[in-house]
Write an enzyme that holds these catalytic residues in place. Structure first.
Site, short mmCIF file in Angstrom:
data_model
loop_
_atom_site.label_atom_id
_atom_site.label_comp_id
_atom_site.label_asym_id
_atom_site.label_seq_id
_atom_site.Cartn_x
_atom_site.Cartn_y
_atom_site.Cartn_z
N ASP A 258 50.65 61.80 121.79
CA ASP A 258 50.04 63.00 122.36
C ASP A 258 49.50 62.63 123.76
OD1 ASP A 258 49.12 65.51 122.78
OD2 ASP A 258 48.04 65.69 120.90
C1 BGC Z 1 48.08 68.59 122.57
C2 BGC Z 1 49.50 68.64 122.06
C3 BGC Z 1 50.43 69.08 123.16
C4 BGC Z 1 50.26 68.18 124.35
C5 BGC Z 1 51.20 68.50 125.49
C6 BGC Z 1 47.95 67.87 123.88
O1 BGC Z 1 46.70 68.06 124.44
O2 BGC Z 1 47.26 67.96 121.59
O3 BGC Z 1 49.59 69.47 120.95
O4 BGC Z 1 51.75 69.09 122.69
O5 BGC Z 1 48.94 68.28 124.81
O6 BGC Z 1 50.84 69.64 126.14
#
Ligand code: BGC
Length: 734
Positions: A258
């Site tokens: 993530d």
């Molecule tokens: C979130 C994810 C997301 C990623 C990319 C993160 O802050 O937890 O769910 O896919 O950002 O945008």
């Protein structure tokens, strides 16, 4: 594929291999606080494997051209995005989609999302999010399918099939990324990013199956979660990412972290950037999202003997294989067709599906004296802070939505009702009394105007506007950014400012319909007692306003059922129907018993149980029939029930089947969903609904983590929600 990638990797320098592990953001959408720099020069240098949140075929073509024309090995880039519940045509938030219990529909929404996103240049979506959550304080409960293992697993599968279609190399499919692996939804205290500490027994039986279901359906990528799991954060957790995911589950796709999850291992207390990057790679991470820990430290770690070339090769191979599967080596521009982008976004067919999905996601929580449906006549007052905000209708995690062109509730209602109904409207109350809280709750352009006069003055004006209306629709609840990432709450009541308005509206004596916007279960005890009708509409997406009109005025009969328990108050959390019995359960009819498992101040009951949702019509269940009283392990048990539509409207009912293992070598939940069917029944007609139970449905992970069944007595429950059921007993024999 193997040979092609072997040959390519032979030509790659170690820097180029590490470059493939680097996922950067184009900085177009706001999903975190870091924006990548020098993207262009990094692409040319072979330092980027993927880009996310860049859209449009022309921009993507330009970036891809840099990669395939100006980098040494011409390796194409993969383009990702958070396409969570639609791309331009936005569907209900995932919790709302789950409330449809309509698997076919859910798959179709993912298919449309993939069609639109791929038409706009993308080939990878960071969805489905399948984190089980039983604590509504956690804002991201909105992004998943709720509390239940079985329902979430079924939905995970449909989403993956919808995104990936039958062929990932087609130009209208997206690679799915199941997230957040793992247990992200079990954050302590419902506070986002917080620690998770969970027994393996609970993990295997309740929290892991949805991720596994997505992988079994073919999801080709996995995103690691931010949280700590039993002492080792997921993004550095070798047991999770290698022993479980690769060895036990045989996953052979791509593992991405993530957003800055590698860097965050520093704050988790695991070391400096070089150390945590090493730990993460060794644990099984292939691609580093945004943080560039891999890019900036792995070469040094290799030189110092802290990571091996094999480990880097492994990660690089998974990235390249993903690109190969998408067909990018064959044609890096296959998703860059301007014509498709013009033709395939927000089509009438997509909008029609969005309207249908929204209508089906709404859950009717209360409807006394047939308050609903309303008649298409006279004057209706639509009052409240959610009445006139198009930007809030798509709901959280709709980063590609066209907020300016999304109709508000009132606009949508007017477009459906034309001049049959005169709609008058007013803000009625601020979203919250606290301007700072309102600001935090309306970020990313999801603004709601504030009126700085006294609340009395605002309410008085709203009452004046409503005075000629026969009915008042109170459009209240949460703004879209009150749920979603980093949007945890400790108070789940409708904000005080809106509560005062609702009280004033109810006091007028006119019929009041609460159209409740929410990204999570809210606590609605006062509303349940005082408001004649409550329709929970979550956030319905692009077509929210029209869909609300469809349901309020009876063109669509509500059929949504709650995918998460609504508690009476926040102190009951975490709360879920599939709890254990304890050694001191409360007697069924009792509210309180001394020395039993309960609270002094509030009963153990939820306000609305899991699976709950009313209809304009009434369904009557005949006694359930079991074909036999015993089954052996190779048998199937057929269970049937007749459901009659006894009311005045055609409608859909979700018939739910639960199981309870009465005696086992370890404690088992009081009920577990094991089947459901959504059936359409015309008024006055009946349908026989049949289920089959086999040994597989009776299995669980025991203390040794073997997936087994144990002979003995079971109960089966069938009903309209997890509380209102009929029961029968049967026995599994060896
Ligand atoms: C979130 C994810 C997301 C990623 C990319 C993160 O802050 O937890 O769910 O896919 O950002 O945008």
């Amino acid at each position: 594929m193997g040979k092609f990638i072997d040959e390519l990797m032979e030509k790659m320098t170690i820097e180029e291999k590490i470059g493939q592990l680097n996922l950067v953001t184009a900085g177009e959408a706001t999903t975190g606080s870091v924006v990548s720099t020098d993207v262009e020069s990094k692409i040319k240098a072979g330092n980027i494997g993927g880009i996310f949140s860049m859209t449009s075929p022309s921009r993507i073509r330009k970036a891809q051209e840099l990669a395939v024309n100006q980098s040494r090995l011409k390796i194409p880039i993969i383009f990702g995005m958070d396409v969570i519940h639609g791309y331009k045509t936005i569907f209900p938030i995932p919790l709302g989609l789950a409330a449809t219990w309509d698997m076919n529909l859910i798959q179709k929404t993912a298919r449309v999302a993939a069609t639109e996103a791929s038409a706009d240049g993308l080939n990878w979506t960071f969805s489905p999010m399948v984190d089980i959550s039983r604590d509504a304080r956690w804002g991201r409960i909105s992004e998943g399918s709720g509390e239940d293992t079985y329902l979430s697993s079924r939905i995970a599968k449909e989403m993956v099939l919808g995104y990936q279609g039958d062929d990932l190399s087609k130009n209208n499919t997206l690679m799915a990324c199941v997230k957040h692996f793992a247990l992200y939804g079990a954050a302590e205290s419902g506070r986002d990013y917080n620690t998770t500490d969970m027994s393996l027994h609970r993990m295997y039986n309740e929290y892991l199956p949805p991720y596994k279901a997505a992988l079994d359906a073919g999801a080709m990528s996995v995103m690691t979660s931010f949280n700590d799991i039993n002492g080792v954060p997921a993004s550095a957790n070798h047991w999770l990412l290698t022993d479980l995911l690769r060895k036990d589950w045989k996953f052979n796709g791509l593992v991405v972290t993530d957003y800055t999850a590698v860097n965050e291992l520093i704050d988790h207390g695991l070391g400096d950037l070089q150390k945590v990057s090493e730990l993460s790679l060794k644990a099984g991470v292939d691609m580093d999202m945004v943080g560039e820990g891999f890019l900036t430290t792995l070469k040094k770690s290799l030189d110092e003997g802290k990571v091996s070339e094999e480990e880097i090769n492994r990660a690089c191979r998974y990235v390249l294989e993903a690109k190969y599967r998408l067909g990018l080596f064959e044609d890096p521009f296959k998703y860059c067709d301007e014509d498709r982008a013009k033709k395939e976004l927000l089509t009438p067919a997509h909008l029609k599906l969005a309207r249908e999905a929204a209508g089906k996601s709404f859950v009717l929580l209360k409807n006394v004296n047939h308050t609903l449906p309303l008649k298409k006549q006279g004057t209706v007052a639509v009052i409240g802070p959610l009445a006139n905000t198009g930007a809030n209708m798509p709901g959280t995690w709709s980063v590609s939505a066209d907020l300016e062109n999304t109709q508000s509730l009132v606009e949508g209602m007017r477009s459906v009702l034309g001049d049959k109904v005169d709609i008058v409207t007013h803000l009625g109350a601020n979203l919250t009394d606290d301007p700072a809280l309102q600001e935090r709750s309306t970020m990313f352009g999801r603004t709601i105007p504030r009126d700085n006069r006294s609340f009395e003055a605002i309410i008085a004006e709203a009452l004046e506007v409503s005075k000629n209306a026969e009915v008042i629709v109170a459009a209240l609840g949460e703004s879209s950014e009150m749920s979603g990432e980093s949007s945890s709450l400790t108070d789940l009541n409708i904000p005080e400012s809106q509560k005062r308005l609702l009280e004033a509206l109810v006091k007028t004596g006119k019929p009041v319909v609460l159209v409740l916007f929410a990204g999570r279960p809210l606590t609605l005890t006062w509303e349940q007692e005082h408001v004649p009708a409550i329709l929970n509409v979550w956030f319905g997406g692009t077509e929210t306003g029209k869909a609300v009109a469809d349901v309020l005025f009876g063109d669509v009969n509500p059929s949504g059922k709650l995918p998460a328990t609504f508690p009476q108050n926040v102190g009951q959390l975490p709360m879920y129907y599939s709890q254990k019995n304890t050694g001191r359960p409360l007697a069924k009819s009792a509210w309180f018993q001394k020395f039993r498992s309960n609270y002094l101040d509030v009963s153990n009951e939820p306000l609305y149980p899991f699976g709950f949702g009313l209809s304009y019509t009434e369904f009557e269940y005949s006694p359930l029939k079991l074909e036999k009283a015993t089954i052996n392990k190779s048998d199937k048990l057929r269970i049937t029930v007749q459901v009659k539509n006894n009311g005045q409207y055609n409608g859909e009912e979700v018939v739910q089947l639960y199981i309870q293992d009465l005696v086992a070598s370890q404690t088992r939940p009081v009920k577990e969903l094991k089947g459901f069917q959504k059936v359409w029944i015309e008024k006055g007609k009946s349908k026989t609904v049949a289920f089959e139970i086999s040994e597989e449905d009776l299995k669980f992970y025991n203390q040794k983590l073997d997936f087994i069944s144990e002979p003995g007595k079971f109960k089966v429950y069938i009903g309209t929600n997890s509380r209102d059921v009929q029961e029968a007993e049967f026995e599994l024999i060896d």
